[in-house]
Design an enzyme around this catalytic site. Structure first.
Site, short mmCIF file in Angstrom:
data_model
loop_
_atom_site.label_atom_id
_atom_site.label_comp_id
_atom_site.label_asym_id
_atom_site.label_seq_id
_atom_site.Cartn_x
_atom_site.Cartn_y
_atom_site.Cartn_z
N ASP A 196 0.84 -1.21 0.07
CA ASP A 196 -0.13 0.00 -0.01
C ASP A 196 0.85 1.23 0.12
O ASP A 196 2.07 1.23 0.43
CB ASP A 196 -0.93 0.20 1.32
CG ASP A 196 -1.95 1.10 1.33
OD1 ASP A 196 -2.56 1.50 0.12
OD2 ASP A 196 -2.24 1.43 2.40
N ASP B 27 -0.25 5.10 1.01
CA ASP B 27 -0.47 6.04 2.28
C ASP B 27 -0.53 5.21 3.47
O ASP B 27 -1.16 4.23 3.53
CB ASP B 27 -1.80 6.65 1.94
CG ASP B 27 -1.55 7.73 0.85
OD1 ASP B 27 -0.86 8.43 0.76
OD2 ASP B 27 -2.71 7.83 0.10
N ASP C 58 -1.35 -1.00 5.97
CA ASP C 58 -1.31 -0.39 7.50
C ASP C 58 -2.85 -0.52 7.92
O ASP C 58 -3.09 0.04 8.95
CB ASP C 58 -0.92 1.17 7.47
CG ASP C 58 -2.10 1.95 6.66
OD1 ASP C 58 -2.42 1.67 5.32
OD2 ASP C 58 -2.46 3.12 7.33
#
Length: 259
Positions: free
Chosen positions: A13, A15, A209
């Protein structure tokens, strides 16, 4: 956890993993540099459909990342590919920005508000009430409802912003029609990414995240999953979910020596 084969390909990922609040996560540029030097296949993934891969490449370059344009995979690209497979050469009414409209044009779709096959909702900086009203009426008239991603909010320097998932809920409430979400946590996003780099799920790891999108998506696609603590989900929050990542680490910097 069962024993897995060595990781040969990486999905990560963007961000919260590589970038946080407009700044590179410490060690993330070095992680990408090590990946590139290793020759291993990888993709940077994002549910954000606003930007084209070229836009994102430029953004990452300014922050010290060396990521080729072809190594960026967005929910917009996955959505366009899905529609091209489902109904080649179709028509769509699109609410979104260049990342989505460019991807739709690239697969041969015609963008139209005249009896379109689909209404396609993506991210945009300024959702228009007029456009949302048009989408509601087209869906009522029979258009199929597709949304790039289910994220209810997105990050910004000022705080959370309403995202595609929130607007999709508004349209669903008005029409009684639920959209089909292509982006994470739909494992289709992972499978399309794997196909793009010709990777296999048994030898691929997903770094994210968020437990509810990145980790869930990777898990359902059969990948090794790595939760980093530089974004949304904390270690304590991760323990509350009925599923677990393969492992939890501080940041991607902890993976550099594994590449």
């Amino acid at each position: 956890m069962r024993d897995r084969k060595p990781v040969e390909s990486w999905l990560t990922d963007m961000d919260g993993v590589l970038v946080h609040e407009g700044q590179p996560v410490p060690g993330a540029p070095e992680f990408i540099s090590r990946l590139r030097g290793s020759g291993k296949r990888f993709l940077v993934l994002t549910n954000n459909s606003i930007y084209t891969p070229r836009d994102l490449q430029a953004r990452l370059t300014r922050m010290g990342f060396d990521v080729p344009e072809e190594s960026i995979w967005t929910a917009a690209l996955a959505t366009a590919q899905f529609l091209a497979d489902q109904r080649p050469g179709g028509t769509a009414y699109v609410i979104g920005e260049a990342g989505l409209t460019t991807a739709m044009h690239a697969v041969g779709y015609i963008l139209s508000d005249f009896s379109p096959d689909y209404v396609v909702l993506g991210e945009t900086r300024t959702y228009s009430f007029e456009a949302i009203t048009k989408a509601v009426r087209l869906i009522d008239a029979g258009a199929r409802f597709i949304c790039t991603n289910p994220d209810p909010t997105g990050p910004s320097a000022e705080g959370a912003l309403p995202a595609a998932g929130s607007v999709a809920a508004m349209i669903s409430k008005a029409t009684g029609v639920e959209p089909y979400f292509v982006g994470k946590p739909n494992p289709m996003m992972m499978r399309s990414a794997l196909n793009t780099i010709e990777a296999h799920s048994e030898t691929t790891a997903m770094i994210g995240d968020r437990m509810d999108t990145d980790i869930l998506c990777g898990l359902e696609a059969g990948l090794e999953t790595v939760l980093v603590l530089t974004g949304i989900s904390s270690r304590a929050e991760a323990e509350r979910y009925p599923y677990r990542p393969s492992r939890i680490i501080g940041s991607v910097a902890d993976l550099i020596d594994e590449i």
